[in-house]
Every structure is written in C-alpha cells, then in structure tokens.
Design an enzyme around this catalytic site. Sequence first.
Site: not given
Ligand code: SAH
Ligand code: SF4
Length: 362
Positions: A94, A107, A114, A118, A121, A214, A216, A334
């Site tokens: 996407e 974006c 991935c 995490c 996510c 990231s 967190h 995301c």
């Molecule tokens: N893999 C990379 C980039 C893609 S994710 C990373 O993790 O940084 C982009 C951002 O969206 C990251 O900061 C991720 O932690 C955040 N993200 C993932 N799931 C989310 C959710 N459910 N709510 C808000 N942000 C989220």
């Molecule tokens: Fe992958 Fe980023 Fe999602 Fe973590 S937050 S699972 S690194 S896309």
Amino acid sequence: MEELKPSLVGMTREELTVALGDRTDAKLRVKQIAGHLYSRAVDNFDEMRDLPQALREELKTSFQVQPLTVATHRTSQDGVDKLLVHNGDEEVYECVLLPYEDRVSCCISSQVGCPMGCKFCATGLGGFDRNLTSGEIVGQYLMLQRLTERRISHVVFMGMGEPLLNLKNVVKSLNLLHDEVGLSYRHLTISTVGLVPQIYELGELGLPIHLALSLHSPLDEVRNRLMPVNHKWPVAQVMQAMRDYHKATGRKITIEYLLIKGITDTPDQAHELARLVKGVPNVVNLIPFNWVDTEQGFARPERERVRTFRSILASKGVNTTERVERGHEIAAACGQLAGQHKGAFGLNQTRRKGISPLVTVP
Ligand code: SAH
Ligand code: SF4
C-alpha cells in the site's frame, strides 16, 4: 502466472542504457525515457511521443513501463488517497498520498508484509512475503504523483515493511528519487524499528536522509514485550546508533513514540524518554495507537493522558509533535487496508509466515 516483463521504472540511466542495447542514439533516448519515467510520471509507452514508433514497439515487447497494478483506490473525506497495489499476483502492498496546505507528502512501502513481528502492528501481525524492488518502490511515488496536480515533495517510508531490511533497493530508490525525480534528500524519511548495523550502514553513505526511530518505550522490559527486535538491539544500543547517525549526517533524529494506553503512556516513561534524548538534536513524534485487533487488547489512550505525557516532555525541554490521524475511514494507518484486503482475498494463511530468524521471540 505469466512471467512479468522487467520494468523500466526503477532503472538508473546506466541500466536504461544497457536495456536499450547497442544504438547510436542511445544517449538521447535514455535522456528522453528517464524524463518520461521520472519527471513526467508517464505510465505507458504510447505517451512517449518523442521516441520513434519503432523503438516504442521494440521496448513494448521486452519491458513494461512500471510494475504496479491498482487493486483498490480509496479517497477519504479529508483528502487522503490510499492505493493498494500489486504486480498481477495476490501480494498486495500500500501507499498513501497526504496533501497538506504547504506541501504534499506520500507514505510508501518497502516490503510486502514485514518480518519484524511488532505486537501492535497490522503489517507485523500479517507476516512477511518479500522485499519490494526499486521499481516497485519508486513506482508507488509515481503512481501517487499521477493522482495530483501538485508536486509530491516529501516521501516517508512508513507504509508496509522495515526499510532497513531491504536497504539495497531502498537506497537505490532514494537515489532515483533524488537524482531523477529531483527531490531533496532532506525531504526523504526512513522509519526504522531499530536495526543497528543497518543504521550505521546508512550513516556511512553520508546522505542527509532523515531517519526516524520507532522507539515506543524507553524501557527495555516494555519494548521487549512490544517489539521482538529489542532482544537483539536494546534501547541503549539503538539510541547510540541514532546519535552516531546524527554525527555522520548532521540530521536531527526523530523518535516515533506510540502511545498505548497503560503500556507506553505512563508518566515514568515520559521522564525516562526525556532523559534518553538529552544531548542530541531531536524531535519526538507522539502517535496515539490506531486500533488493531491484538492478542493483548491494546487501546488508544484518552486525550488527557496524551496531554499529560506531552506536557512532561515539554517541561523537560523536549520538542514534540503529535501525529494527527487522517484518512480514518479508509484505514490509512500502517498496514490496515492491506490487512482487510488479505482477508477479502482469503489469504490469511500467510499470517505469521516467515517471522525473521533475526527476531525470534524467546
Ligand atoms: N517498519 C518501520 C516503518 C513502517 S511502520 C517502523 O516500524 O518504523 C510506520 C510507523 O507506524 C512505525 O512507527 C510503527 O511503529 C507505527 N505503527 C505500527 N502500528 C501502529 C498502530 N497500530 N498505531 C499507530 N502506529 C502504528
Ligand atoms: Fe514491521 Fe514497522 Fe510494523 Fe514493526 S511496526 S512489524 S517493523 S512495519
């Protein structure tokens, strides 16, 4: 499935020269083709009218202009466009167009799925399929550019995937976006879960690319539970890598901070975060959790908790921004639309497939 032809989008001028074969007018033709692909975002050979008809026909038999097909296009009431794209198979990824008053940003994804796993996510919970090629990465930018009259000046790698796991193709894409599309490196942002060796590798390139971590949570015991990568590269190590990235590139570091109610949004973590970022130019971007159905039942904190967290950071002199949710009704956060699409395709068997050995959860 029919074998896909190689895509011209994603190729450097050197590669385009090879693709054209031995011709006396190669230099001129490569210049024209690069202009069509990257400056004008042309997506078919017939629009390349300054190329001889015979050359266009020849190219058509061996190449495609760009590799993406749109599976879904959704537009939200607040003007966000989200595309779900694929290459003729069921591996969807996407990209999102984000118009603001003063600029247009987009974006994009670096992988299909991935492997980092995490817990909060949608992409991570869906498992991993493959890396995207430079054609597929730059192709997302160009596809979105075709949707707007305004120029997209900023690109963030915050769609699906971990960009630093696909560093070679991502760097090639960054170079194409800079050299051919004409974007400033300073307007290109990579967001990473925190892969320490690759942060150094990126820093060694010395390009002023913006890097966002990231984080967190500033606490290893909390981050371990949310992000398996933390077992391999804990908070202190990844923060050192970010400091060194700042030294190598001069760029201020961005910390992305996900606020999950009762888990990462506690006042003690705000204090600890302020201590952690001291001494390096930084900005903390607070992201209230976007709802995803997690095993742990994660929830978004109320406004008051976000305000408290933010004011603790401010009282310690830390600059914060807050991510405003846009495109809510089209699930522009995301990984969310692709998640829905996978369900619709009946592809849930891919869930959990291919969790990287790098991040095996103990
Ligand atoms: N893999 C990379 C980039 C893609 S994710 C990373 O993790 O940084 C982009 C951002 O969206 C990251 O900061 C991720 O932690 C955040 N993200 C993932 N799931 C989310 C959710 N459910 N709510 C808000 N942000 C989220
Ligand atoms: Fe992958 Fe980023 Fe999602 Fe973590 S937050 S699972 S690194 S896309």
